[in-house]
Write an enzyme that holds these catalytic residues in place. Sequence first.
Site, PDB file in Angstrom:
ATOM      1  N   ARG A 180      -4.230   3.549  -8.628  1.00 49.92           N
ATOM      2  CA  ARG A 180      -2.911   2.753  -8.772  1.00 49.92           C
ATOM      3  C   ARG A 180      -1.930   3.334  -9.761  1.00 49.92           C
ATOM      4  NH1 ARG A 180      -4.798   2.327  -5.068  1.00 49.92           N
ATOM      5  NH2 ARG A 180      -5.880   0.494  -3.954  1.00 49.92           N
ATOM      6  N   SER A 229      -2.523  -7.720  -5.085  1.00 52.92           N
ATOM      7  CA  SER A 229      -3.302  -7.824  -6.100  1.00 52.92           C
ATOM      8  C   SER A 229      -2.563  -7.774  -7.358  1.00 52.92           C
ATOM      9  CB  SER A 229      -4.374  -6.568  -6.041  1.00 52.92           C
ATOM     10  OG  SER A 229      -4.897  -6.625  -4.870  1.00 52.92           O
ATOM     11  N   GLU A 299      -1.941  -5.039 -12.343  1.00 55.95           N
ATOM     12  CA  GLU A 299      -1.439  -3.953 -11.348  1.00 55.95           C
ATOM     13  C   GLU A 299       0.054  -4.343 -10.925  1.00 55.95           C
ATOM     14  OE1 GLU A 299      -4.212  -3.287  -8.044  1.00 55.95           O
ATOM     15  OE2 GLU A 299      -2.579  -2.723  -6.515  1.00 55.95           O
TER      16      GLU A 299
HETATM   17  C1  LIG Z   1       0.874  -8.990   0.634  1.00 54.08           C
HETATM   18  C2  LIG Z   1       0.567  -7.788  -0.406  1.00 54.08           C
HETATM   19  C3  LIG Z   1      -0.208  -6.743   0.126  1.00 54.08           C
HETATM   20  C4  LIG Z   1      -0.508  -5.762  -0.634  1.00 54.08           C
HETATM   21  N1  LIG Z   1      -1.744  -4.918  -0.561  1.00 54.08           N
HETATM   22  C5  LIG Z   1      -1.552  -3.708  -1.233  1.00 54.08           C
HETATM   23  C6  LIG Z   1      -2.899  -2.830  -0.859  1.00 54.08           C
HETATM   24  O1  LIG Z   1      -3.805  -3.115   0.152  1.00 54.08           O
HETATM   25  N2  LIG Z   1      -2.946  -1.726  -1.669  1.00 54.08           N
HETATM   26  C7  LIG Z   1      -2.003  -1.206  -2.687  1.00 54.08           C
HETATM   27  O2  LIG Z   1      -2.135  -0.165  -3.105  1.00 54.08           O
HETATM   28  N3  LIG Z   1      -0.889  -2.070  -2.640  1.00 54.08           N
HETATM   29  C8  LIG Z   1      -0.892  -3.388  -2.009  1.00 54.08           C
HETATM   30  N4  LIG Z   1       0.090  -4.005  -2.302  1.00 54.08           N
HETATM   31  C9  LIG Z   1       1.081  -3.811  -3.420  1.00 54.08           C
HETATM   32  C10 LIG Z   1       2.467  -2.937  -2.986  1.00 54.08           C
HETATM   33  O3  LIG Z   1       2.577  -3.284  -1.558  1.00 54.08           O
HETATM   34  C11 LIG Z   1       2.249  -1.369  -3.192  1.00 54.08           C
HETATM   35  O4  LIG Z   1       2.157  -1.123  -4.487  1.00 54.08           O
HETATM   36  C12 LIG Z   1       3.402  -0.575  -2.643  1.00 54.08           C
HETATM   37  O5  LIG Z   1       2.975   0.827  -2.844  1.00 54.08           O
HETATM   38  C13 LIG Z   1       4.768  -1.000  -3.495  1.00 54.08           C
HETATM   39  O6  LIG Z   1       5.754  -0.534  -2.935  1.00 54.08           O
HETATM   40  P1  LIG Z   1       7.213  -1.107  -3.213  1.00 54.08           P
HETATM   41  O7  LIG Z   1       8.188  -0.168  -2.141  1.00 54.08           O
HETATM   42  O8  LIG Z   1       7.369  -2.764  -2.684  1.00 54.08           O
HETATM   43  O9  LIG Z   1       7.537  -0.631  -4.727  1.00 54.08           O
HETATM   44  P2  LIG Z   1       8.048  -1.683  -5.710  1.00 54.08           P
HETATM   45  O10 LIG Z   1       7.265  -2.898  -5.823  1.00 54.08           O
HETATM   46  O11 LIG Z   1       9.491  -1.979  -5.639  1.00 54.08           O
HETATM   47  O12 LIG Z   1       7.956  -0.801  -7.081  1.00 54.08           O
HETATM   48  C14 LIG Z   1       6.758  -0.637  -7.590  1.00 54.08           C
HETATM   49  C15 LIG Z   1       6.796   0.754  -8.528  1.00 54.08           C
HETATM   50  O13 LIG Z   1       7.050   1.952  -7.708  1.00 54.08           O
HETATM   51  C16 LIG Z   1       8.160   2.277  -8.418  1.00 54.08           C
HETATM   52  N5  LIG Z   1       8.867   3.087  -7.322  1.00 54.08           N
HETATM   53  C17 LIG Z   1       9.410   2.437  -6.036  1.00 54.08           C
HETATM   54  N6  LIG Z   1      10.155   3.412  -5.245  1.00 54.08           N
HETATM   55  C18 LIG Z   1      10.375   4.538  -5.914  1.00 54.08           C
HETATM   56  C19 LIG Z   1      10.676   5.662  -5.793  1.00 54.08           C
HETATM   57  N7  LIG Z   1      11.733   5.973  -4.680  1.00 54.08           N
HETATM   58  N8  LIG Z   1      10.693   6.736  -6.702  1.00 54.08           N
HETATM   59  C20 LIG Z   1      10.070   6.674  -7.766  1.00 54.08           C
HETATM   60  N9  LIG Z   1       9.400   5.456  -8.174  1.00 54.08           N
HETATM   61  C21 LIG Z   1       9.477   4.257  -7.213  1.00 54.08           C
HETATM   62  C22 LIG Z   1       8.867   1.284  -8.937  1.00 54.08           C
HETATM   63  O14 LIG Z   1       9.732   1.817 -10.207  1.00 54.08           O
HETATM   64  C23 LIG Z   1       7.785   0.730  -9.682  1.00 54.08           C
HETATM   65  O15 LIG Z   1       7.140   1.326 -10.658  1.00 54.08           O
HETATM   66  C24 LIG Z   1       0.204  -5.435  -1.646  1.00 54.08           C
HETATM   67  C25 LIG Z   1       1.358  -6.334  -2.070  1.00 54.08           C
HETATM   68  C26 LIG Z   1       1.560  -7.403  -1.121  1.00 54.08           C
HETATM   69  C27 LIG Z   1       2.866  -8.408  -1.293  1.00 54.08           C
END
Ligand SMILES: Cc1cc2nc3c(=O)[nH]c(=O)nc-3n(C[C@H](O)[C@H](O)[C@H](O)COP(=O)(O)OP(=O)(O)OC[C@H]3O[C@@H](n4cnc5c(N)ncnc54)[C@H](O)[C@@H]3O)c2cc1C
Length: 362
Positions: A180, A229, A299
């Site tokens: 992660r 999570s 996380e």
């Molecule tokens: C219902 C639910 C289920 C989920 N299930 C999982 C799962 O099974 N596995 C899992 O790994 N995660 C899961 N997640 C968490 C989440 O979806 C992941 O971590 C996802 O990759 C985050 O992407 P985001 O665009 O929402 O990033 P954000 O939440 O907006 O940001 C997360 C991080 O990424 C960085 N970031 C975002 N975009 C960029 C970019 N373009 N360049 C550099 N850094 C960037 C941000 O600065 C921050 O540090 C879940 C979340 C929810 C709500």
Amino acid sequence: MISAHRPSTAELMKLLPPLRGQLITNAPVGKQTWFGVGGPAELLFRPTDAADLAVFLSVLPPEIPLTVIGVGSNLLIRDGGIPGVVVRLGRGFAELKIEQAEIHAGAAVLGRIVAFAAAGAGIAGFEFLSGIPGSIGGSLRMNAGAYGREIKDVLISATALDRNGGTYIFDRRQMGFSYRRSGVDPGWIFVETHLLGTAGDHAVIAAQLAGIRCAREATQPVRARTGGSTFKNPPGNSAWRLIDAAGCRGLRRGGAMVSEKHANFLINTGDATAADLEGLGEEVRQRVCEASGIVLEWEIERIGQQLPEVKQVVSPFPRKRRPGYADLEPSQAKPGGRWPTGRQSPRTPASAGVTLQNERRR
Ligand SMILES: Cc1cc2nc3c(=O)[nH]c(=O)nc-3n(C[C@H](O)[C@H](O)[C@H](O)COP(=O)(O)OP(=O)(O)OC[C@H]3O[C@@H](n4cnc5c(N)ncnc54)[C@H](O)[C@@H]3O)c2cc1C
């Protein structure tokens, strides 16, 4: 020592050259996250494309804090909002191209769109992304994964801009992936990626996608306001099991609640503040530590400022606290390690051998 003057938003606006993207002051980014809580960004920039973003970064004074967000599915933005500039990528970063088993995706493309586009083209290997609600940029930063696969397993390269607007391409090794997280400097912004799957059978891929959807619906509060999570799984253990064993399922604070369906999910039941959610998360960490000796590592990323009147950890429960807990970093609190008072950490299984990394802080 003379500290560098940090330009105000108005001064920054005057410094900036003409940009094609949108600049929005006091932008309500917290409300746009999955949790739907948190304060505004002092200044939000939505670049039109990578060239626009590069120009912006090249003139942004280094004293101005810079934060990039995706679709906010792994973020808890604090109630006081985010100081400085927030960058959020939009339509100009949403291109998706498929060539045989290779996929080129902009960082704003949702992981689930990649999974379904790959399925449509008969490419296997991306099914795991179908249940992860984030963007590709977020998945690169978080090394998002599920069901035994992570983004690192399908990555050929990722393109990122540094704080000065320079463009760099990282291969899988250079991304420094671990559980992660990616090792790339958190100030850098991913703008696109090149991924590789394998030729697959349409029916098999479709069955996998359906299986993932059913498994998620059955075990996770997928329609709730949540951040997925909350804590990382400690090596050899499951966060939800530890939380359950500590009696935290269903625990509430204000409008925040530990999900009844999945104990490692926090939920905004409607009127939670970010402080409610963060405070509840800290309460869970405390209870799990007391019950098992294991210090859970967040996380979900917590970013921005707390409102002045809100304290970091406030327990509404009249529980006997272990001395020094609130001052501990996870790395200091290895099971079996010594507590600041010189006492052995409580109820630590000698065989656990858990080593937790420091939390990422902004
Ligand atoms: C219902 C639910 C289920 C989920 N299930 C999982 C799962 O099974 N596995 C899992 O790994 N995660 C899961 N997640 C968490 C989440 O979806 C992941 O971590 C996802 O990759 C985050 O992407 P985001 O665009 O929402 O990033 P954000 O939440 O907006 O940001 C997360 C991080 O990424 C960085 N970031 C975002 N975009 C960029 C970019 N373009 N360049 C550099 N850094 C960037 C941000 O600065 C921050 O540090 C879940 C979340 C929810 C709500």
